[in-house]
Design a protein around this motif. Structure first.
Motif, PDB file in Angstrom:
ATOM      1  N   ARG A 444       0.816  -1.218   0.000  1.00 36.55           N
ATOM      2  CA  ARG A 444       0.000   0.000   0.000  1.00 36.55           C
ATOM      3  C   ARG A 444       0.853   1.275   0.000  1.00 36.55           C
ATOM      4  NH1 ARG A 444      -5.003   1.343   4.186  1.00 36.55           N
ATOM      5  NH2 ARG A 444      -5.652   3.283   3.188  1.00 36.55           N
ATOM      6  N   TYR A 445       1.946   1.276   0.767  1.00 34.22           N
ATOM      7  CA  TYR A 445       2.672   2.526   0.980  1.00 34.22           C
ATOM      8  C   TYR A 445       4.081   2.558   0.363  1.00 34.22           C
ATOM      9  CZ  TYR A 445      -0.978   3.277   4.500  1.00 34.22           C
ATOM     10  OH  TYR A 445      -2.177   3.431   5.150  1.00 34.22           O
ATOM     11  N   ALA A 446       4.653   1.412   0.031  1.00 37.82           N
ATOM     12  CA  ALA A 446       6.038   1.385  -0.465  1.00 37.82           C
ATOM     13  C   ALA A 446       6.148   0.551  -1.727  1.00 37.82           C
ATOM     14  CB  ALA A 446       6.980   0.846   0.615  1.00 37.82           C
ATOM     15  N   GLY A 447       5.108   0.611  -2.565  1.00 38.39           N
ATOM     16  CA  GLY A 447       5.087  -0.159  -3.788  1.00 38.39           C
ATOM     17  C   GLY A 447       5.567   0.646  -4.984  1.00 38.39           C
ATOM     18  N   LEU A 448       4.833   0.544  -6.078  1.00 39.93           N
ATOM     19  CA  LEU A 448       5.231   1.215  -7.319  1.00 39.93           C
ATOM     20  C   LEU A 448       5.199   2.732  -7.206  1.00 39.93           C
ATOM     21  CD1 LEU A 448       3.584  -0.957 -10.096  1.00 39.93           C
ATOM     22  CD2 LEU A 448       5.958  -0.198 -10.064  1.00 39.93           C
ATOM     23  N   ARG A 449       4.270   3.241  -6.402  1.00 39.89           N
ATOM     24  CA  ARG A 449       4.175   4.687  -6.185  1.00 39.89           C
ATOM     25  C   ARG A 449       4.238   4.972  -4.696  1.00 39.89           C
ATOM     26  NH1 ARG A 449      -1.035   5.674  -9.956  1.00 39.89           N
ATOM     27  NH2 ARG A 449      -0.050   5.582 -12.014  1.00 39.89           N
ATOM     28  N   ARG A 450       4.948   6.041  -4.355  1.00 37.31           N
ATOM     29  CA  ARG A 450       5.164   6.361  -2.949  1.00 37.31           C
ATOM     30  C   ARG A 450       5.025   7.866  -2.739  1.00 37.31           C
ATOM     31  NH1 ARG A 450      10.845   2.925  -3.120  1.00 37.31           N
ATOM     32  NH2 ARG A 450       9.879   0.861  -3.262  1.00 37.31           N
ATOM     33  N   ASP A 451       4.753   8.248  -1.516  1.00 35.26           N
ATOM     34  CA  ASP A 451       4.828   9.661  -1.134  1.00 35.26           C
ATOM     35  C   ASP A 451       5.153   9.744   0.355  1.00 35.26           C
ATOM     36  OD1 ASP A 451       2.427   9.489   0.422  1.00 35.26           O
ATOM     37  OD2 ASP A 451       1.240   9.886  -1.364  1.00 35.26           O
ATOM     38  N   ARG A 452       5.485  10.930   0.792  1.00 36.58           N
ATOM     39  CA  ARG A 452       5.935  11.102   2.175  1.00 36.58           C
ATOM     40  C   ARG A 452       4.868  10.659   3.179  1.00 36.58           C
ATOM     41  NH1 ARG A 452       9.637  13.666   5.231  1.00 36.58           N
ATOM     42  NH2 ARG A 452       8.963  14.505   7.250  1.00 36.58           N
ATOM     43  N   THR A 453       3.628  11.034   2.929  1.00 35.54           N
ATOM     44  CA  THR A 453       2.561  10.682   3.863  1.00 35.54           C
ATOM     45  C   THR A 453       2.442   9.174   4.007  1.00 35.54           C
ATOM     46  OG1 THR A 453       1.349  12.696   3.309  1.00 35.54           O
ATOM     47  CG2 THR A 453       0.102  10.920   4.351  1.00 35.54           C
ATOM     48  N   GLY A 454       2.415   8.476   2.887  1.00 39.37           N
ATOM     49  CA  GLY A 454       2.285   7.031   2.928  1.00 39.37           C
ATOM     50  C   GLY A 454       3.491   6.348   3.549  1.00 39.37           C
ATOM     51  N   LEU A 455       4.674   6.826   3.212  1.00 41.36           N
ATOM     52  CA  LEU A 455       5.889   6.227   3.761  1.00 41.36           C
ATOM     53  C   LEU A 455       5.985   6.454   5.271  1.00 41.36           C
ATOM     54  CD1 LEU A 455       8.342   7.198   0.886  1.00 41.36           C
ATOM     55  CD2 LEU A 455       7.667   4.857   1.509  1.00 41.36           C
ATOM     56  N   LYS A 456       5.533   7.611   5.738  1.00 42.77           N
ATOM     57  CA  LYS A 456       5.509   7.852   7.186  1.00 42.77           C
ATOM     58  C   LYS A 456       4.527   6.909   7.868  1.00 42.77           C
ATOM     59  CE  LYS A 456       7.043  10.988   9.336  1.00 42.77           C
ATOM     60  NZ  LYS A 456       8.243  11.044  10.221  1.00 42.77           N
ATOM     61  N   LYS A 457       3.390   6.683   7.229  1.00 40.85           N
ATOM     62  CA  LYS A 457       2.429   5.720   7.793  1.00 40.85           C
ATOM     63  C   LYS A 457       3.037   4.328   7.834  1.00 40.85           C
ATOM     64  CE  LYS A 457      -1.876   8.045   6.441  1.00 40.85           C
ATOM     65  NZ  LYS A 457      -3.071   7.999   5.556  1.00 40.85           N
ATOM     66  N   ALA A 458       3.736   3.954   6.753  1.00 40.79           N
ATOM     67  CA  ALA A 458       4.382   2.641   6.717  1.00 40.79           C
ATOM     68  C   ALA A 458       5.389   2.508   7.846  1.00 40.79           C
ATOM     69  CB  ALA A 458       5.066   2.433   5.367  1.00 40.79           C
ATOM     70  N   LEU A 459       6.193   3.552   8.051  1.00 43.44           N
ATOM     71  CA  LEU A 459       7.199   3.511   9.105  1.00 43.44           C
ATOM     72  C   LEU A 459       6.550   3.366  10.477  1.00 43.44           C
ATOM     73  CD1 LEU A 459      10.278   3.653   9.148  1.00 43.44           C
ATOM     74  CD2 LEU A 459      10.102   6.126   9.498  1.00 43.44           C
ATOM     75  N   ASP A 460       5.470   4.099  10.696  1.00 39.75           N
ATOM     76  CA  ASP A 460       4.754   3.989  11.977  1.00 39.75           C
ATOM     77  C   ASP A 460       4.196   2.582  12.174  1.00 39.75           C
ATOM     78  OD1 ASP A 460       5.291   6.629  12.504  1.00 39.75           O
ATOM     79  OD2 ASP A 460       3.315   7.369  11.861  1.00 39.75           O
ATOM     80  N   GLU A 461       3.609   2.023  11.115  1.00 45.70           N
ATOM     81  CA  GLU A 461       3.036   0.674  11.202  1.00 45.70           C
ATOM     82  C   GLU A 461       4.127  -0.359  11.477  1.00 45.70           C
ATOM     83  OE1 GLU A 461      -0.033  -0.598  11.013  1.00 45.70           O
ATOM     84  OE2 GLU A 461      -1.098   1.298  10.764  1.00 45.70           O
ATOM     85  N   LEU A 462       5.234  -0.258  10.766  1.00 43.01           N
ATOM     86  CA  LEU A 462       6.312  -1.233  10.932  1.00 43.01           C
ATOM     87  C   LEU A 462       6.959  -1.109  12.306  1.00 43.01           C
ATOM     88  CD1 LEU A 462       7.973  -0.945   7.407  1.00 43.01           C
ATOM     89  CD2 LEU A 462       6.535  -2.820   8.246  1.00 43.01           C
ATOM     90  N   ASN A 463       7.078   0.104  12.816  1.00 45.22           N
ATOM     91  CA  ASN A 463       7.671   0.289  14.147  1.00 45.22           C
ATOM     92  C   ASN A 463       6.843  -0.377  15.237  1.00 45.22           C
ATOM     93  OD1 ASN A 463      10.030   1.672  13.495  1.00 45.22           O
ATOM     94  ND2 ASN A 463       9.017   3.668  13.490  1.00 45.22           N
ATOM     95  N   ARG A 464       5.547  -0.527  14.974  1.00 45.06           N
ATOM     96  CA  ARG A 464       4.704  -1.212  15.957  1.00 45.06           C
ATOM     97  C   ARG A 464       5.037  -2.704  16.053  1.00 45.06           C
ATOM     98  NH1 ARG A 464       0.294   1.893  13.428  1.00 45.06           N
ATOM     99  NH2 ARG A 464      -0.099   3.727  14.711  1.00 45.06           N
ATOM    100  N   HIS A 465       5.724  -3.197  15.050  1.00 46.73           N
ATOM    101  CA  HIS A 465       6.108  -4.610  15.055  1.00 46.73           C
ATOM    102  C   HIS A 465       7.427  -4.854  15.788  1.00 46.73           C
ATOM    103  CE1 HIS A 465       3.340  -6.113  11.703  1.00 46.73           C
ATOM    104  NE2 HIS A 465       3.128  -4.804  11.730  1.00 46.73           N
ATOM    105  N   LEU A 466       8.156  -3.794  16.147  1.00 42.62           N
ATOM    106  CA  LEU A 466       9.498  -3.946  16.708  1.00 42.62           C
ATOM    107  C   LEU A 466       9.569  -4.778  17.989  1.00 42.62           C
ATOM    108  CD1 LEU A 466      11.065  -0.414  16.065  1.00 42.62           C
ATOM    109  CD2 LEU A 466      11.750  -2.588  15.049  1.00 42.62           C
ATOM    110  N   PRO A 467       8.541  -4.804  18.838  1.00 37.36           N
ATOM    111  CA  PRO A 467       8.637  -5.636  20.051  1.00 37.36           C
ATOM    112  C   PRO A 467       8.920  -7.110  19.785  1.00 37.36           C
ATOM    113  CG  PRO A 467       6.845  -4.071  20.291  1.00 37.36           C
ATOM    114  CD  PRO A 467       7.330  -3.938  18.870  1.00 37.36           C
ATOM    115  N   VAL A 468       8.734  -7.574  18.544  1.00 38.91           N
ATOM    116  CA  VAL A 468       9.025  -8.980  18.257  1.00 38.91           C
ATOM    117  C   VAL A 468      10.483  -9.312  18.557  1.00 38.91           C
ATOM    118  CG1 VAL A 468       9.713  -8.734  15.818  1.00 38.91           C
ATOM    119  CG2 VAL A 468       8.594 -10.844  16.586  1.00 38.91           C
ATOM    120  N   PHE A 469      11.370  -8.324  18.463  1.00 41.16           N
ATOM    121  CA  PHE A 469      12.790  -8.573  18.713  1.00 41.16           C
ATOM    122  C   PHE A 469      13.094  -8.835  20.179  1.00 41.16           C
ATOM    123  CE2 PHE A 469      13.004  -6.051  14.713  1.00 41.16           C
ATOM    124  CZ  PHE A 469      13.646  -6.993  13.928  1.00 41.16           C
TER     125      PHE A 469
END
Length: 542
Positions: A444-469
């Protein structure tokens, strides 16, 4: 922050296996490097599944090399540089095009049978190539044939030990900063420290970051993630190539419809039956992959469809069945006949141009750690890989890595690695669900087309997964998920950093290429963070 090690361990208490060279991964890069290094070294070849499970196995189009008298090194060089959109390393490209033909001949010596016509190699042309220089095998089963030949040699090589169904968890470094070996999980879940004078990462790419991909399930970016955790420099992760034409049909996986189909004259049509590439690029269907993929996406949006068609019905049925037997048979399973039907296709994640930065002999900034194939960033591909250059790159740099390893002195650093983070509980929930969420975020956010808003959302979503470490990871799917998360974060951070559009990286908020500001690489390091590097930074060291 992503930790140095994925699991808790003390290397001094682990069983120790000593060898000369450790090769992680069993695609063309791993098999070929193991054979070349095995001439004068003991090699342990680690495959997390079997020798026949890799991206190479699914490579259809072929291998690019200057074979024809009508072709030249300069033609191949220019085609590669143009496709790479300014970010190819010229020295690395020169190495590829000049040493590629010898690499092909070595594959033949190892038993690969390429297709011939009238006593000469049957050469085809693919997108962005100016000449016919693609060798293929069994029509459209080039990867399978190369793996067959190399695997047969590896299995019978006295100096190569094959460890199937073993998972390389992390790289272990010595007190002097050199790579000393690999922490490996065996099929029974026990762990072992494999020590050697060199480690070569050949684990392929990370297509499984995306929900729709041509890559097999094992393509989880393990080598890049391991290297990043160990302190290697990772380069150009924002450049992920989406193949324009993957099968898009209910109930069917995203099976690759090779670039060679367009190379043999197939055309693209939208759902109205109209050819459309003339509206996007004068090279039509043979434009570079990033251009074709975005053109297809535009047509899909304009027509409200989830696919376009690829049409090769103007060719004779005999030619199609002979030239593309695997694709023909696969489509037929789903009631699609290439000889009479237009085949529905859509873009899918295909190839990771970025990876572990290496020099011209495949060595990383960590002494004794090498990377080869899709795991590496040699500088050959730049911002967009030229079709069929990847198999050439693997054999050219695999041979160079073996040559460099042959000159290494014996290791001298003391080795005792300890990770004691107090990880005792397994991750909650189903890893498969977490993996799917990650894949959806990336599409959705880091595919063929990207923008700052979407990439920031992607980063926020992925950071929520960090506790797995912080959890105890034991199952292969848990370790793979941690590696996918690492690669996804590197990809999104790099894409957010590069505020322009170039090659496979397209920002709708920065739609133009900006050579004044961005004619440079993106580099990222676990401790130093993200930064830039000028093109031309590769230096040949032996």
């Amino acid at each position: 922050m992503i930790p140095r090690y994925l699991v808790d361990f003390d290397s001094s208490s682990l069983p120790l296996v000593e060898t000369d060279v450790i090769v992680v991964g069993a695609g063309i890069a791993g098999l070929y490097t193991a054979l070349e290094a095995g001439r004068n070294n003991r090699v342990v070849l680690i495959s997390k599944k079997s020798l026949f499970d890799s991206n190479t196995r699914y490579a259809q189009g072929g291998i690019a090399a200057v074979i024809s008298d009508e072709d030249s090194f300069e033609f191949h060089r220019q085609d590669t540089l143009i496709a790479g959109a300014g970010l190819c390393e010229p020295e690395a490209v020169d190495v590829l095009v000049r040493e590629g033909p010898d690499g092909v001949r070595s594959l033949i010596r190892y038993g690969t049978h390429f297709d011939e016509e009238d006593g000469h190699f049957a050469l085809t042309r693919e997108g962005a190539h100016s000449q016919r220089r693609i060798l293929h095998a069994k029509g459209d089963a080039t990867g399978f044939e190369i793996v067959r030949a190399l695997a047969e040699k590896v299995q019978n090589h006295p100096n190569v030990r094959i460890w199937n169904d073993h998972f390389a968890i992390d790289l272990i470094t010595a007190a002097n900063g050199e790579c000393a070996g690999v922490l490996v999980q065996r099929p029974d879940d026990s762990r072992v420290f494999v020590r050697g004078k060199a480690v070569v990462l050949c684990t392929g790419g990370g297509g499984q970051m995306y929900r729709y991909t041509t890559n097999p399930e094992i393509a989880t970016g393990d080598g890049v993630a391991m290297a990043y955790r160990a302190g290697a420099v990772i380069r150009d992760m924002e450049f992920f190539q989406f193949h324009p034409t993957a099968l898009s049909y209910p109930g069917a996986p995203r099976f690759l419809i090779s670039e060679a189909v367009r190379g043999e004259g197939a055309v693209l049509r939208n759902i109205r039956g109209e050819r459309f590439m003339e509206r996007y690029d004068p090279r039509l269907e043979l434009a570079p992959r990033d251009i074709v993929a975005r053109a297809i996406l535009s047509e899909m949006e304009q027509t409200g469809s989830t696919y376009v068609y690829i049409d090769i019905t103007h060719e004779s049925p005999e030619f199609i069945r002979q030239r593309f037997p695997s694709i023909y048979e696969y489509c037929l399973r789903y009631g699609l006949d290439m000889t009479t039907d237009w085949i529905p296709v859509a873009p899918a994640a295909h190839y990771m141009m970025g990876g572990v930065k290496t020099d011209l002999y495949g060595e990383t900034n960590i002494p004794r750690l090498f990377a080869c194939g899709e795991t590496s960033s040699t500088g050959v591909h730049g911002a967009n890989r030229l079709a069929s250059n990847s198999l050439s790159e693997a054999i050219v740099f695999g041979r160079r890595i073996a040559e460099r390893i042959g000159r290494l002195p014996p290791p001298s650093g003391d080795v005792r690695a300890v990770s004691a983070e107090g990880r005792h509980t397994p991750p909650a929930g189903k890893i498969a669900e977490r993996r799917l969420k990650l894949q959806k975020v990336m599409v959705r956010y880091a595919g063929l087309r990207r923008d700052r808003t979407g990439l920031k959302k992607a980063l926020d979503e992925l950071n929520r997964h960090l506790p797995v470490f912080r959890h105890q990871l034991r199952k292969r799917e848990e370790l793979e998920y941690a590696n996918l998360l690492t690669c996804a974060l590197l990809t999104v951070q790099s894409a957010l950093f590069r505020e322009e559009s170039r090659g496979a990286h397209y920002r709708t908020d920065f739609p133009e290429k900006d050579d004044r500001r961005w004619l440079k690489h993106t580099i990222i390091h676990r401790e130093l963070g993200i930064g830039e590097e000028a093109v031309g930074g590769v230096r040949e060291t032996v």
